[in-house]
Scaffold this active site. Structure first.
Site, PDB file in Angstrom:
ATOM      1  N   HIS A  71      30.235  34.442  34.541  1.00  0.00           N
ATOM      2  CA  HIS A  71      29.764  35.588  35.337  1.00  0.00           C
ATOM      3  C   HIS A  71      28.937  35.072  36.512  1.00  0.00           C
ATOM      4  CE1 HIS A  71      27.694  39.245  36.502  1.00  0.00           C
ATOM      5  NE2 HIS A  71      28.635  39.917  35.852  1.00  0.00           N
TER       6      HIS A  71
ATOM      7  N   GLU B 224      35.586  39.304  40.311  1.00  0.00           N
ATOM      8  CA  GLU B 224      34.391  40.064  40.666  1.00  0.00           C
ATOM      9  C   GLU B 224      33.791  39.504  41.946  1.00  0.00           C
ATOM     10  OE1 GLU B 224      32.597  41.985  36.917  1.00  0.00           O
ATOM     11  OE2 GLU B 224      31.845  39.965  37.009  1.00  0.00           O
TER      12      GLU B 224
ATOM     13  N   SER C 284      30.895  47.217  41.047  1.00  0.00           N
ATOM     14  CA  SER C 284      30.577  48.617  41.345  1.00  0.00           C
ATOM     15  C   SER C 284      31.719  49.585  41.025  1.00  0.00           C
ATOM     16  CB  SER C 284      30.136  48.760  42.805  1.00  0.00           C
ATOM     17  OG  SER C 284      28.983  47.984  43.054  1.00  0.00           O
TER      18      SER C 284
ATOM     19  N   GLY D 279      29.504  46.921  35.088  1.00  0.00           N
ATOM     20  CA  GLY D 279      28.094  46.712  34.795  1.00  0.00           C
ATOM     21  C   GLY D 279      27.350  48.038  34.744  1.00  0.00           C
ATOM     22  N   GLY D 280      26.738  48.413  35.867  1.00  0.00           N
ATOM     23  CA  GLY D 280      25.886  49.604  35.944  1.00  0.00           C
ATOM     24  C   GLY D 280      26.497  50.857  35.319  1.00  0.00           C
TER      25      GLY D 280
ATOM     26  N   ASN E  37      29.713  45.541  30.612  1.00  0.00           N
ATOM     27  CA  ASN E  37      28.749  44.443  30.526  1.00  0.00           C
ATOM     28  C   ASN E  37      27.350  45.042  30.656  1.00  0.00           C
ATOM     29  OD1 ASN E  37      27.207  42.166  30.824  1.00  0.00           O
ATOM     30  ND2 ASN E  37      28.049  41.563  32.811  1.00  0.00           N
ATOM     31  N   TRP E  38      26.664  45.123  29.539  1.00  0.00           N
ATOM     32  CA  TRP E  38      25.350  45.788  29.546  1.00  0.00           C
ATOM     33  C   TRP E  38      24.247  44.884  30.113  1.00  0.00           C
ATOM     34  CZ3 TRP E  38      25.427  48.340  23.929  1.00  0.00           C
ATOM     35  CH2 TRP E  38      26.483  49.256  23.883  1.00  0.00           C
ATOM     36  N   LYS E  39      24.549  43.646  30.342  1.00  0.00           N
ATOM     37  CA  LYS E  39      23.599  42.672  30.898  1.00  0.00           C
ATOM     38  C   LYS E  39      22.271  42.678  30.119  1.00  0.00           C
ATOM     39  CE  LYS E  39      25.804  43.297  35.346  1.00  0.00           C
ATOM     40  NZ  LYS E  39      25.723  43.149  36.779  1.00  0.00           N
TER      41      LYS E  39
ATOM     42  N   GLU F 219      26.296  36.050  37.819  1.00  0.00           N
ATOM     43  CA  GLU F 219      24.852  35.984  37.580  1.00  0.00           C
ATOM     44  C   GLU F 219      24.495  34.711  36.813  1.00  0.00           C
ATOM     45  OE1 GLU F 219      24.450  39.900  35.888  1.00  0.00           O
ATOM     46  OE2 GLU F 219      24.828  40.765  37.863  1.00  0.00           O
TER      47      GLU F 219
ATOM     48  N   GLY G 104      26.839  45.203  41.570  1.00  0.00           N
ATOM     49  CA  GLY G 104      25.550  45.880  41.560  1.00  0.00           C
ATOM     50  C   GLY G 104      25.079  46.345  42.924  1.00  0.00           C
TER      51      GLY G 104
HETATM   52  C1  PEP Z   1      29.326  43.027  36.434  1.00  0.00           C
HETATM   53  O1  PEP Z   1      28.190  42.659  36.242  1.00  0.00           O
HETATM   54  O2  PEP Z   1      30.255  42.407  35.864  1.00  0.00           O
HETATM   55  C2  PEP Z   1      29.564  44.143  37.326  1.00  0.00           C
HETATM   56  C3  PEP Z   1      30.760  44.323  37.778  1.00  0.00           C
HETATM   57  O3  PEP Z   1      28.469  44.929  37.643  1.00  0.00           O
HETATM   58  P1  PEP Z   1      28.497  46.318  38.473  1.00  0.00           P
HETATM   59  O4  PEP Z   1      29.603  47.158  37.897  1.00  0.00           O
HETATM   60  O5  PEP Z   1      27.148  46.912  38.247  1.00  0.00           O
HETATM   61  O6  PEP Z   1      28.762  45.968  39.884  1.00  0.00           O
END
Ligand code: PEP
Length: 255
Positions: free
Chosen positions: A99, A171, A217, A238-239, A9-11, A101, A177
């Site tokens: 999600h 999640e 993460s 994500g990251g 997920n590049w957000k 966010e 994050g």
């Molecule tokens: C996400 O946004 O779905 C996520 C899991 O982010 P991160 O891996 O950065 O925690």
């Protein structure tokens, strides 16, 4: 039989050129890995500006592209929004819905999440359906109730047949994050619980066939332990999905 899904997920990161570059680097890095025959599915989720170009960049690869969001209406006076039909016209057949966010920053309620699910389903799309509890909810031992409620309010109205289009991503909000990951046993415990909820709502077969990803993460150092858990079918990342070498290291762990 379930396969492993590694979804990035590049957000709201990377401009058009950077997105195409990352897609190119990922596909180059995992060239000849024969993802399908190794039962691994890789998905990347760029921002809307880059969606169509990334689809084009990856068209001759085994990597799929998903949208990070849709609005539940088909078309009309909804400034700034895009519909399922519109992302489909860009060659995208999967969408992330719910999600944390979206829920926390943009106010996507369970009702809105449900409407988005319905719109995606009626447009024949696959869905990565995200659920997760906050730290406060976990501290007050409400995590199982929260997860069950999110499933019931957004997803479990679907038919057994429609559930075939669903991938669930667990999640925990406190792990997104933050660098903080749920331990393997915390994640496995919740994934097993989610499978029980699905079994109680549908049947054993639907429960066993539903893919449940962990997100929060995920990185090369914790992926191995998470992927070894019997109810964890991969990750939403994500990251660590923003750097081709790191993302591909996680893919390699799944292979
Ligand atoms: C996400 O946004 O779905 C996520 C899991 O982010 P991160 O891996 O950065 O925690």
């Amino acid at each position: 039989m379930r396969h492993t899904i590694i979804a990035g997920n590049w957000k709201m990161n990377l401009d058009l050129e950077e997105s195409i570059e990352l897609a190119k680097s990922i596909s180059k890095n995992i060239e000849n890995k024969e993802l399908n025959s190794n039962n691994v599915k890789v998905i990347v989720s760029p921002n809307l500006i880059a969606l169509s170009s990334v689809v084009n960049e990856l068209k001759n690869t085994e990597i799929q592209v998903s949208s990070q969001n849709i609005y539940h209406k088909e078309s009309g006076a909804y400034t700034g929004e895009v519909s399922a039909k519109m992302v489909k016209s860009a060659g995208v057949n999967t969408v992330i819905i719910g999600h944390s966010e979206r829920r926390a920053i943009f106010g996507d309620s369970d009702q809105e999440v449900k409407s988005k699910v319905n719109s995606a389903i009626s447009n024949g799309m696959d869905i990565i359906f995200c659920i997760g509890e906050t730290l406060e909810q976990r501290k007050s031992k409400k995590e199982f109730d929260i997860i069950k409620a999110q499933l019931e309010q957004g997803l479990l109205h679907l038919s057994t047949e429609q559930m075939k289009s669903i991938v669930i991503a667990y999640e925990p909000v406190w792990a997104i994050g933050t660098g903080e990951t749920a331990s393997d046993s915390q994640a496995q415990e919740m994934h097993k619980y989610i499978r029980t909820v699905i079994k109680d709502s549908y049947n054993e077969k639907t429960s066993e066939n539903t893919h449940i990803l962990y997100g929060g993460s995920v990185k090369p150092s914790n992926a191995k332990g998470l992927f070894a858990c019997s109810d964890i079918d991969g990750a939403l990342i994500g990251g660590a999905s923003l750097k081709a070498d790191v993302f591909c290291e996680i893919i390699n762990i799944a292979l």
